[in-house]
Design an enzyme around this catalytic site. Sequence first.
Site, PDB file in Angstrom:
ATOM      1  N   GLU A 260       0.845  -1.201   0.000  1.00  0.00           N
ATOM      2  CA  GLU A 260       0.000   0.000   0.000  1.00  0.00           C
ATOM      3  C   GLU A 260       0.879   1.249   0.000  1.00  0.00           C
ATOM      4  OE1 GLU A 260      -2.998  -0.061   3.057  1.00  0.00           O
ATOM      5  OE2 GLU A 260      -3.533  -2.131   2.645  1.00  0.00           O
ATOM      6  N   HIS A 278      -8.121   1.150   1.475  1.00  0.00           N
ATOM      7  CA  HIS A 278      -7.986   0.981   2.934  1.00  0.00           C
ATOM      8  C   HIS A 278      -8.849   1.988   3.712  1.00  0.00           C
ATOM      9  CE1 HIS A 278      -5.086  -0.730   6.173  1.00  0.00           C
ATOM     10  NE2 HIS A 278      -6.273  -0.455   6.693  1.00  0.00           N
TER      11      HIS A 278
HETATM   12  P1  NAD Z   1      -9.921  -8.958  16.804  1.00  0.00           P
HETATM   13  O1  NAD Z   1      -8.608  -9.156  17.479  1.00  0.00           O
HETATM   14  O2  NAD Z   1     -11.085  -8.525  17.611  1.00  0.00           O
HETATM   15  O3  NAD Z   1     -10.347 -10.294  16.030  1.00  0.00           O
HETATM   16  C1  NAD Z   1      -9.453 -11.046  15.282  1.00  0.00           C
HETATM   17  C2  NAD Z   1      -9.867 -12.494  15.372  1.00  0.00           C
HETATM   18  O4  NAD Z   1      -8.981 -13.254  14.540  1.00  0.00           O
HETATM   19  C3  NAD Z   1      -9.757 -13.080  16.804  1.00  0.00           C
HETATM   20  O5  NAD Z   1     -10.981 -13.670  17.167  1.00  0.00           O
HETATM   21  C4  NAD Z   1      -8.629 -14.086  16.686  1.00  0.00           C
HETATM   22  O6  NAD Z   1      -8.811 -15.217  17.532  1.00  0.00           O
HETATM   23  C5  NAD Z   1      -8.710 -14.465  15.218  1.00  0.00           C
HETATM   24  N1  NAD Z   1      -7.481 -15.061  14.711  1.00  0.00           N
HETATM   25  C6  NAD Z   1      -6.205 -14.695  14.963  1.00  0.00           C
HETATM   26  N2  NAD Z   1      -5.352 -15.506  14.309  1.00  0.00           N
HETATM   27  C7  NAD Z   1      -6.112 -16.402  13.645  1.00  0.00           C
HETATM   28  C8  NAD Z   1      -5.814 -17.500  12.798  1.00  0.00           C
HETATM   29  N3  NAD Z   1      -4.551 -17.844  12.525  1.00  0.00           N
HETATM   30  N4  NAD Z   1      -6.846 -18.199  12.283  1.00  0.00           N
HETATM   31  C9  NAD Z   1      -8.125 -17.869  12.580  1.00  0.00           C
HETATM   32  N5  NAD Z   1      -8.464 -16.845  13.378  1.00  0.00           N
HETATM   33  C10 NAD Z   1      -7.468 -16.118  13.891  1.00  0.00           C
HETATM   34  O7  NAD Z   1      -9.628  -7.933  15.616  1.00  0.00           O
HETATM   35  P2  NAD Z   1     -10.674  -6.994  14.859  1.00  0.00           P
HETATM   36  O8  NAD Z   1     -10.730  -5.685  15.551  1.00  0.00           O
HETATM   37  O9  NAD Z   1     -11.922  -7.750  14.615  1.00  0.00           O
HETATM   38  O10 NAD Z   1      -9.879  -6.764  13.494  1.00  0.00           O
HETATM   39  C11 NAD Z   1      -9.753  -7.803  12.530  1.00  0.00           C
HETATM   40  C12 NAD Z   1      -8.838  -7.371  11.401  1.00  0.00           C
HETATM   41  O11 NAD Z   1      -9.344  -6.211  10.742  1.00  0.00           O
HETATM   42  C13 NAD Z   1      -7.424  -6.980  11.856  1.00  0.00           C
HETATM   43  O12 NAD Z   1      -6.478  -7.533  10.952  1.00  0.00           O
HETATM   44  C14 NAD Z   1      -7.380  -5.506  11.683  1.00  0.00           C
HETATM   45  O13 NAD Z   1      -6.100  -5.025  11.420  1.00  0.00           O
HETATM   46  C15 NAD Z   1      -8.291  -5.322  10.483  1.00  0.00           C
HETATM   47  N6  NAD Z   1      -8.801  -3.946  10.373  1.00  0.00           N
HETATM   48  C16 NAD Z   1      -8.916  -3.405   9.124  1.00  0.00           C
HETATM   49  C17 NAD Z   1      -9.389  -2.102   8.993  1.00  0.00           C
HETATM   50  C18 NAD Z   1      -9.534  -1.470   7.640  1.00  0.00           C
HETATM   51  O14 NAD Z   1      -9.433  -0.251   7.539  1.00  0.00           O
HETATM   52  N7  NAD Z   1      -9.816  -2.209   6.595  1.00  0.00           N
HETATM   53  C19 NAD Z   1      -9.719  -1.349  10.124  1.00  0.00           C
HETATM   54  C20 NAD Z   1      -9.626  -1.954  11.372  1.00  0.00           C
HETATM   55  C21 NAD Z   1      -9.151  -3.257  11.486  1.00  0.00           C
END
Ligand code: NAD
Length: 304
Positions: A260, A278
């Site tokens: 990115e 993003h």
């Molecule tokens: P979170 O920590 O609440 O949830 C993540 C989940 O993934 C957890 O339940 C965890 O157990 C699970 N997990 C971790 N490793 C795993 C694996 N190997 N296999 C299966 N499950 C697994 O996080 P969240 O707040 O729900 O965010 C999720 C994702 O979204 C993150 O990567 C975050 O960076 C991304 N995000 C993107 C944006 C965007 O602008 N697009 C904004 C915010 C967050």
Amino acid sequence: MKVGICDPIAKEGVELLKKEGFEVVDLTGLPKDELSNHVRDLDAIIVRSATKVRKEMIDAAEKLKAIGRAGVGLDNIDVEYAKSKGIKVINTPGATSISVAELTIGLILAVMRKIAYADREMRNGAWPKKKCKGIEMYGKTLGIIGIGRIGREVAKRATAFGMKVIYYDVYRPDESTEKELAIEFRELDALVSEADVITLHLPLTPETKHLINKERIEMMKDGAIIINAARGGIVDENALYEALKSGKLYGAALDVYENEPLKESKLFELDNIVLTPHIGAQAKEGQTRAGIEVAKKIAEALKS
Ligand code: NAD
């Protein structure tokens, strides 16, 4: 005590800091490579994703006690180094979950109903009604990989559209949560082969890099859809390109990329992919919540 704001945050957050008696130093207009020259007397700094808080900046900030990230990902902060110097690192993990979940639903609809494609074609003078026959969310199976904060918000919204929701996560929530969200657990490969739409909501780690690769895409139903609003690199973009081009997949949407900002890509050739830069967390309400939360947590950290 002084708090430096390196990337713009909601004004409500800035006001809260002032009300708590902190001097707020606005550094948002400075070139990023000059920031280190302005942090010497700051007690805390607040960033979003643009400012990189690396060793040089941490060392330059001699009085620093806390680093606040308005948002989730800490990839832009050298967290271990900061912690080794006794500096607290704070983020606002839940503030933008609804914003990302709503974008995810928007992306599913944009792919299924070819909304972005129709808009693009009409601006080029076409009336692409025949090419825009889409499919409904209703009655389809959504496979959520990662049922954390965002995954759960997506599940609630998808069931409201009449989708069946299955999920995979390394940590299974308890049965009452599964019941409340109307979600069913599947092992990863079972989910991949059963879902009509797969959406990713887990972090990028060595284990999750290219979790959706050529082999897993082959396991998917013909005509399935992939959505990635989590982190670039969880989906192998080359494998995705091939599967979209061959027609194996109906479509896909990406909000995040292996590199990115994405300025050039063979994905741009394809009509069956929706691309956003993003913007998952880029909603007014989510940013307001993040700004207020980071300000509150920084105030608490400096007063403790
Ligand atoms: P979170 O920590 O609440 O949830 C993540 C989940 O993934 C957890 O339940 C965890 O157990 C699970 N997990 C971790 N490793 C795993 C694996 N190997 N296999 C299966 N499950 C697994 O996080 P969240 O707040 O729900 O965010 C999720 C994702 O979204 C993150 O990567 C975050 O960076 C991304 N995000 C993107 C944006 C965007 O602008 N697009 C904004 C915010 C967050």
